[in-house]
Scaffold this motif. Structure first.
Motif, PDB file in Angstrom:
ATOM      1  N   TYR A  15       0.832  -1.199   0.000  1.00  0.00           N
ATOM      2  CA  TYR A  15       0.000   0.000   0.000  1.00  0.00           C
ATOM      3  C   TYR A  15       0.871   1.256   0.000  1.00  0.00           C
ATOM      4  O   TYR A  15       1.908   1.298   0.661  1.00  0.00           O
ATOM      5  N   GLU A  16       0.409   2.263  -0.722  1.00  0.00           N
ATOM      6  CA  GLU A  16       1.116   3.544  -0.725  1.00  0.00           C
ATOM      7  C   GLU A  16       0.989   4.216   0.634  1.00  0.00           C
ATOM      8  O   GLU A  16       1.968   4.710   1.191  1.00  0.00           O
ATOM      9  N   THR A  17      -0.225   4.240   1.176  1.00  0.00           N
ATOM     10  CA  THR A  17      -0.448   4.699   2.548  1.00  0.00           C
ATOM     11  C   THR A  17      -1.052   3.520   3.306  1.00  0.00           C
ATOM     12  O   THR A  17      -2.251   3.246   3.203  1.00  0.00           O
ATOM     13  N   PRO A  18      -0.225   2.783   4.033  1.00  0.00           N
ATOM     14  CA  PRO A  18      -0.700   1.549   4.679  1.00  0.00           C
ATOM     15  C   PRO A  18      -1.708   1.818   5.783  1.00  0.00           C
ATOM     16  O   PRO A  18      -1.671   2.859   6.443  1.00  0.00           O
ATOM     17  N   PRO A  19      -2.634   0.878   6.000  1.00  0.00           N
ATOM     18  CA  PRO A  19      -3.582   0.993   7.110  1.00  0.00           C
ATOM     19  C   PRO A  19      -2.866   0.843   8.453  1.00  0.00           C
ATOM     20  O   PRO A  19      -1.735   0.372   8.515  1.00  0.00           O
ATOM     21  N   SER A  20      -3.564   1.207   9.502  1.00  0.00           N
ATOM     22  CA  SER A  20      -2.974   1.106  10.835  1.00  0.00           C
ATOM     23  C   SER A  20      -2.853  -0.359  11.246  1.00  0.00           C
ATOM     24  O   SER A  20      -3.470  -1.247  10.661  1.00  0.00           O
ATOM     25  N   LEU A  21      -2.060  -0.592  12.277  1.00  0.00           N
ATOM     26  CA  LEU A  21      -1.857  -1.952  12.783  1.00  0.00           C
ATOM     27  C   LEU A  21      -3.170  -2.546  13.273  1.00  0.00           C
ATOM     28  O   LEU A  21      -3.450  -3.719  13.040  1.00  0.00           O
ATOM     29  N   ARG A  22      -4.005  -1.753  13.923  1.00  0.00           N
ATOM     30  CA  ARG A  22      -5.302  -2.247  14.402  1.00  0.00           C
ATOM     31  C   ARG A  22      -6.180  -2.712  13.242  1.00  0.00           C
ATOM     32  O   ARG A  22      -6.843  -3.736  13.317  1.00  0.00           O
ATOM     33  N   THR A  23      -6.173  -1.958  12.146  1.00  0.00           N
ATOM     34  CA  THR A  23      -6.957  -2.342  10.973  1.00  0.00           C
ATOM     35  C   THR A  23      -6.426  -3.639  10.387  1.00  0.00           C
ATOM     36  O   THR A  23      -7.197  -4.541  10.044  1.00  0.00           O
ATOM     37  N   LEU A  24      -5.116  -3.775  10.284  1.00  0.00           N
ATOM     38  CA  LEU A  24      -4.518  -4.996   9.754  1.00  0.00           C
ATOM     39  C   LEU A  24      -4.840  -6.199  10.635  1.00  0.00           C
ATOM     40  O   LEU A  24      -5.123  -7.286  10.131  1.00  0.00           O
ATOM     41  N   GLN A  25      -4.826  -6.005  11.953  1.00  0.00           N
ATOM     42  CA  GLN A  25      -5.167  -7.092  12.871  1.00  0.00           C
ATOM     43  C   GLN A  25      -6.641  -7.473  12.742  1.00  0.00           C
ATOM     44  O   GLN A  25      -6.998  -8.648  12.787  1.00  0.00           O
ATOM     45  N   ARG A  26      -7.507  -6.475  12.555  1.00  0.00           N
ATOM     46  CA  ARG A  26      -8.930  -6.750  12.367  1.00  0.00           C
ATOM     47  C   ARG A  26      -9.151  -7.523  11.066  1.00  0.00           C
ATOM     48  O   ARG A  26      -9.915  -8.486  11.017  1.00  0.00           O
ATOM     49  N   TRP A  27      -8.473  -7.110   9.993  1.00  0.00           N
ATOM     50  CA  TRP A  27      -8.572  -7.822   8.716  1.00  0.00           C
ATOM     51  C   TRP A  27      -8.143  -9.282   8.883  1.00  0.00           C
ATOM     52  O   TRP A  27      -8.740 -10.181   8.312  1.00  0.00           O
ATOM     53  N   THR A  28      -7.105  -9.502   9.690  1.00  0.00           N
ATOM     54  CA  THR A  28      -6.618 -10.863   9.924  1.00  0.00           C
ATOM     55  C   THR A  28      -7.670 -11.691  10.648  1.00  0.00           C
ATOM     56  O   THR A  28      -7.969 -12.819  10.254  1.00  0.00           O
ATOM     57  N   ARG A  29      -8.254 -11.145  11.696  1.00  0.00           N
ATOM     58  CA  ARG A  29      -9.279 -11.873  12.460  1.00  0.00           C
ATOM     59  C   ARG A  29     -10.521 -12.145  11.611  1.00  0.00           C
ATOM     60  O   ARG A  29     -11.181 -13.173  11.776  1.00  0.00           O
ATOM     61  N   GLU A  30     -10.853 -11.237  10.703  1.00  0.00           N
ATOM     62  CA  GLU A  30     -12.035 -11.394   9.857  1.00  0.00           C
ATOM     63  C   GLU A  30     -11.761 -12.237   8.615  1.00  0.00           C
ATOM     64  O   GLU A  30     -12.666 -12.476   7.824  1.00  0.00           O
ATOM     65  N   GLY A  31     -10.514 -12.664   8.421  1.00  0.00           N
ATOM     66  CA  GLY A  31     -10.187 -13.522   7.286  1.00  0.00           C
ATOM     67  C   GLY A  31     -10.104 -12.779   5.970  1.00  0.00           C
ATOM     68  O   GLY A  31     -10.360 -13.345   4.914  1.00  0.00           O
ATOM     69  N   ARG A  32      -9.727 -11.519   6.007  1.00  0.00           N
ATOM     70  CA  ARG A  32      -9.656 -10.711   4.789  1.00  0.00           C
ATOM     71  C   ARG A  32      -8.296 -10.758   4.103  1.00  0.00           C
ATOM     72  O   ARG A  32      -8.135 -10.197   3.037  1.00  0.00           O
ATOM     73  N   ILE A  33      -7.325 -11.393   4.709  1.00  0.00           N
ATOM     74  CA  ILE A  33      -5.994 -11.531   4.104  1.00  0.00           C
ATOM     75  C   ILE A  33      -5.789 -13.005   3.779  1.00  0.00           C
ATOM     76  O   ILE A  33      -5.981 -13.867   4.636  1.00  0.00           O
ATOM     77  N   TYR A  34      -5.415 -13.264   2.507  1.00  0.00           N
ATOM     78  CA  TYR A  34      -5.224 -14.655   2.070  1.00  0.00           C
ATOM     79  C   TYR A  34      -3.859 -14.801   1.439  1.00  0.00           C
ATOM     80  O   TYR A  34      -3.494 -13.987   0.616  1.00  0.00           O
ATOM     81  N   PRO A  35      -3.083 -15.808   1.767  1.00  0.00           N
ATOM     82  CA  PRO A  35      -3.303 -16.801   2.811  1.00  0.00           C
ATOM     83  C   PRO A  35      -3.238 -16.165   4.191  1.00  0.00           C
ATOM     84  O   PRO A  35      -2.571 -15.151   4.391  1.00  0.00           O
ATOM     85  N   ALA A  36      -3.939 -16.775   5.105  1.00  0.00           N
ATOM     86  CA  ALA A  36      -4.109 -16.202   6.439  1.00  0.00           C
ATOM     87  C   ALA A  36      -2.778 -16.046   7.160  1.00  0.00           C
ATOM     88  O   ALA A  36      -1.946 -16.951   7.140  1.00  0.00           O
ATOM     89  N   PRO A  37      -2.577 -14.894   7.801  1.00  0.00           N
ATOM     90  CA  PRO A  37      -1.377 -14.705   8.620  1.00  0.00           C
ATOM     91  C   PRO A  37      -1.369 -15.657   9.815  1.00  0.00           C
ATOM     92  O   PRO A  37      -2.410 -16.104  10.276  1.00  0.00           O
ATOM     93  N   GLU A  38      -0.164 -15.960  10.287  1.00  0.00           N
ATOM     94  CA  GLU A  38       0.008 -16.860  11.432  1.00  0.00           C
ATOM     95  C   GLU A  38       0.417 -16.036  12.643  1.00  0.00           C
ATOM     96  O   GLU A  38       1.194 -15.092  12.527  1.00  0.00           O
ATOM     97  N   LEU A  39      -0.079 -16.422  13.792  1.00  0.00           N
ATOM     98  CA  LEU A  39       0.275 -15.739  15.026  1.00  0.00           C
ATOM     99  C   LEU A  39       1.558 -16.344  15.571  1.00  0.00           C
ATOM    100  O   LEU A  39       1.624 -17.533  15.879  1.00  0.00           O
TER     101      LEU A  39
END
Length: 90
Positions: A15-39
């Motif tokens: 991203y040119e202007t990346p989202p905040s860490l909270r938004t990225l974590q929410r996307w991860t919990r909601e399954g919006r990033i594929y393949p899913a990130p690992e904790l």
């Protein structure tokens, strides 16, 4: 195995202007990033080639450009017309 990136590193690369860490974590919990990130411990690690998947899109699979039908017709057509099945090769 490829190196895993943190969510912020991945967002900076994609991203040119990346989202905040909270938004990225929410996307991860909601399954919006594929393949899913690992904790890993307290932070998520994601593959470099991961993509954001828009949940509003209903059909997420890419459509095939050309579908070739069987030369003798589909199974349903063959069953309707009572055609014999080809013998098994042994």
């Amino acid at each position: 195995m490829a190196k895993l990136l943190t969510l912020l590193q991945w967002a900076d690369a994609h991203y040119e202007t990346p989202p905040s860490l909270r938004t990225l974590q929410r996307w991860t919990r909601e399954g919006r990033i594929y393949p899913a990130p690992e904790l890993h411990g307290r932070e998520y690690k994601v593959q470099h080639d991961a993509v954001y998947v828009d949940p509003s899109k209903k059909n997420l699979k890419p459509k095939p450009k050309h579908v070739k039908l069987p030369s003798k017709g589909t199974l349903l057509e063959r069953l309707k017309h009572g055609e014999q099945a080809s013998p098994l090769r042994r």
